[in-house]
Structure formats: C-alpha cells, structure tokens
Design a protein around this motif. Structure first.
Motif, PDB file in Angstrom:
ATOM      1  N   ILE A 146      75.638  42.038  47.734  1.00 53.70           N
ATOM      2  CA  ILE A 146      75.264  41.196  46.697  1.00 53.70           C
ATOM      3  C   ILE A 146      76.326  40.563  46.082  1.00 53.70           C
ATOM      4  CG2 ILE A 146      74.030  40.857  44.664  1.00 53.70           C
ATOM      5  CD1 ILE A 146      71.742  42.394  45.807  1.00 53.70           C
ATOM      6  N   PRO A 147      77.348  41.388  45.360  1.00 56.38           N
ATOM      7  CA  PRO A 147      78.503  40.697  44.648  1.00 56.38           C
ATOM      8  C   PRO A 147      79.571  39.821  45.524  1.00 56.38           C
ATOM      9  CG  PRO A 147      78.108  43.255  43.888  1.00 56.38           C
ATOM     10  CD  PRO A 147      77.379  42.782  45.110  1.00 56.38           C
ATOM     11  N   VAL A 148      79.474  40.486  46.656  1.00 55.30           N
ATOM     12  CA  VAL A 148      80.491  39.651  47.429  1.00 55.30           C
ATOM     13  C   VAL A 148      79.781  38.567  48.017  1.00 55.30           C
ATOM     14  CG1 VAL A 148      81.580  39.916  49.646  1.00 55.30           C
ATOM     15  CG2 VAL A 148      81.010  42.068  48.459  1.00 55.30           C
ATOM     16  N   PHE A 149      78.505  38.403  48.106  1.00 52.77           N
ATOM     17  CA  PHE A 149      77.952  37.102  48.590  1.00 52.77           C
ATOM     18  C   PHE A 149      77.975  36.238  47.304  1.00 52.77           C
ATOM     19  CE2 PHE A 149      74.303  34.426  48.705  1.00 52.77           C
ATOM     20  CZ  PHE A 149      74.185  34.073  50.039  1.00 52.77           C
ATOM     21  N   LEU A 150      78.025  36.539  46.186  1.00 55.11           N
ATOM     22  CA  LEU A 150      77.845  35.583  44.907  1.00 55.11           C
ATOM     23  C   LEU A 150      79.332  35.305  44.775  1.00 55.11           C
ATOM     24  CD1 LEU A 150      75.806  37.671  42.434  1.00 55.11           C
ATOM     25  CD2 LEU A 150      75.116  35.594  43.498  1.00 55.11           C
TER      26      LEU A 150
ATOM     27  N   ILE B  14      70.917  44.058  37.717  1.00 55.70           N
ATOM     28  CA  ILE B  14      71.605  45.458  37.996  1.00 55.70           C
ATOM     29  C   ILE B  14      73.059  44.924  37.515  1.00 55.70           C
ATOM     30  CG2 ILE B  14      70.065  46.151  39.596  1.00 55.70           C
ATOM     31  CD1 ILE B  14      72.103  45.409  41.699  1.00 55.70           C
ATOM     32  N   GLY B  15      73.397  43.511  37.635  1.00 58.48           N
ATOM     33  CA  GLY B  15      75.095  43.238  37.493  1.00 58.48           C
ATOM     34  C   GLY B  15      75.984  43.977  38.286  1.00 58.48           C
TER      35      GLY B  15
ATOM     36  N   SER C 241      78.373  46.278  37.872  1.00 59.15           N
ATOM     37  CA  SER C 241      78.485  47.393  37.668  1.00 59.15           C
ATOM     38  C   SER C 241      77.395  48.203  38.131  1.00 59.15           C
ATOM     39  CB  SER C 241      78.495  47.732  36.006  1.00 59.15           C
ATOM     40  OG  SER C 241      77.165  47.225  35.430  1.00 59.15           O
ATOM     41  N   GLY C 242      76.106  47.748  38.210  1.00 60.06           N
ATOM     42  CA  GLY C 242      75.150  48.137  38.861  1.00 60.06           C
ATOM     43  C   GLY C 242      75.346  48.354  40.317  1.00 60.06           C
ATOM     44  N   ALA C 243      75.763  47.314  40.924  1.00 65.14           N
ATOM     45  CA  ALA C 243      76.041  47.148  42.362  1.00 65.14           C
ATOM     46  C   ALA C 243      77.271  48.215  42.751  1.00 65.14           C
ATOM     47  CB  ALA C 243      76.326  45.952  42.797  1.00 65.14           C
ATOM     48  N   SER C 244      78.122  48.433  41.985  1.00 66.55           N
ATOM     49  CA  SER C 244      79.250  49.254  42.140  1.00 66.55           C
ATOM     50  C   SER C 244      78.848  50.368  42.114  1.00 66.55           C
ATOM     51  CB  SER C 244      80.419  49.119  40.920  1.00 66.55           C
ATOM     52  OG  SER C 244      81.464  49.839  41.045  1.00 66.55           O
TER      53      SER C 244
END
Length: 205
Positions: free
Chosen positions: A24-28, A171-172, A174-177
């Motif tokens: 998800i963070p990568v996609f964002l 989740i932000g 940090s949550g994904a990490s």
C-alpha cells in the motif's frame, strides 16, 4: 479436513510472501506520479503483471531446474536460504514499504517496477510459488489450489490498492511497516522449514 488445513497453510504462506498490506505505501508513492484518473488502471495493471510473472514461474520454474539438472533438495536448501535472507531485510533492514517507496522515485513505468516487481511478485513470492508447486511433492490438485489461492490474494491486493488512501489513513506508513516486519518473521520460519526439508530429502536419496 487435510485439504482445508493445507489450503489455510498455503494461503498464510502466500499472504506473507506477497504481503498486500506492505504494498500500500509503495502504491501511494507510485500513484503520486500519475493523474487521479489513472489510479484504478495503475493498480489493475500492476496486479495483472504480477500475476503473469508468478504464473510463469509456477509453470516453468521446475522445468528450468530439471533442464539444469538441479535436484529438489538443493533447490529447497538454496531457496530456503534466499527466503531467510529476504525475510531478514524485512525485519532488520528497511522494511518492504520503505525500501520500495525509495525505488519508486527514480523509475517511470512504476506499474512494472517497483510495483508489480519486486513489491507484489517479490523474489520471495517467486521462490515460494515454485517450492509450493513442485511436482514430486504437490499433486495436480494441490497445484491448482496454490494457483487459485494466489489469484485470490492478488484480487485482494487489487482491492486494497484501490482502497489504499482510506487504509493509509487508518494504519499509516508505520502500521504498514510493522505488519511487513511481522510478515518477515513468518517468512523466516517458512524458510527454515524449507532448509530442513531439503537436508532431510538429500540424506534420504
């Protein structure tokens, strides 16, 4: 019951290796380089490419190994070691989201790299899919089950990416990490099992 238990085990393994939440963070980060109208197309293209890559290795990976006369035991041990090192980078190094967000900053066709590979169809996922569908240890029905569960997880990945803005608020980064590092622990255990199975198979030959 065994088929159900095997299905649950395979689902957990593939979920940990593909790590949809960690994507998800990568996609964002990737989607910021594209207009809002390309949001769903980018997610769909990345998931489709990842599916093709994984299906390719599922169907040809063992054939390539046999052509090179590499025994299963050697592949299990080497694959387990690679998975273990891959998992260590998720736990102790930059987590999957952090590392691949940095990759996204310097490539134009981001749906292919780093989104489809190595974020979704990661080296660990490729290695795991070949090991899970090895013909001497997995029946044709088991291989179909792996392919079906992989497809289900990729469909879930698409839904998560499509809803990524809302999930990110929840989740932000940090949550994904954190979740990515937990997946790394699971992959470590899977990797050790592959190594032990490979050693056991080698001494049985």
């Amino acid at each position: 019951m065994d088929f159900l238990n095997d299905g649950i085990k395979v689902f957990v393994i593939l979920w940990a290796l593909i790590d949809p939440v960690g994507t998800i963070p990568v996609f964002l980060a990737v989607s910021k380089q594209h207009p809002p109208t390309d949001f769903s197309r980018l997610a769909f293209r990345a998931v489709c490419i990842a599916w093709l890559v994984l299906i390719f290795f599922m169907t040809t990976g063992e054939f390539i190994l046999n052509a090179m006369e590499i025994p299963l035991s050697a592949f299990q041990v080497s694959g387990g070691i690679i998975l273990f090192l891959f998992a260590l980078t998720m736990i102790f190094g930059e987590s999957k989201p952090e590392e691949e967000v940095n990759m996204a900053k310097s490539f134009k066709d981001t749906s292919v790299f780093p989104l489809a590979m190595p974020s979704i169809a990661s080296p660990g996922a490729i290695m795991g899919i070949v090991l899970l569908t090895e013909k001497r240890s997995a029946s044709f029905e088991a291989q179909l089950m792996v392919a079906a569960l992989m497809t289900v997880i990729l469909l879930i990945t698409f839904v998560l990416l499509y809803s990524s803005k809302y999930i990110d608020r929840l989740i932000g980064d940090s949550g994904a990490s954190l979740l990515s590092r937990v997946m790394g622990l699971i992959i470590c255990a899977i990797a050790v099992k592959y190594v032990l199975d490979g050693i056991k198979l080698y001494f049985q030959l």
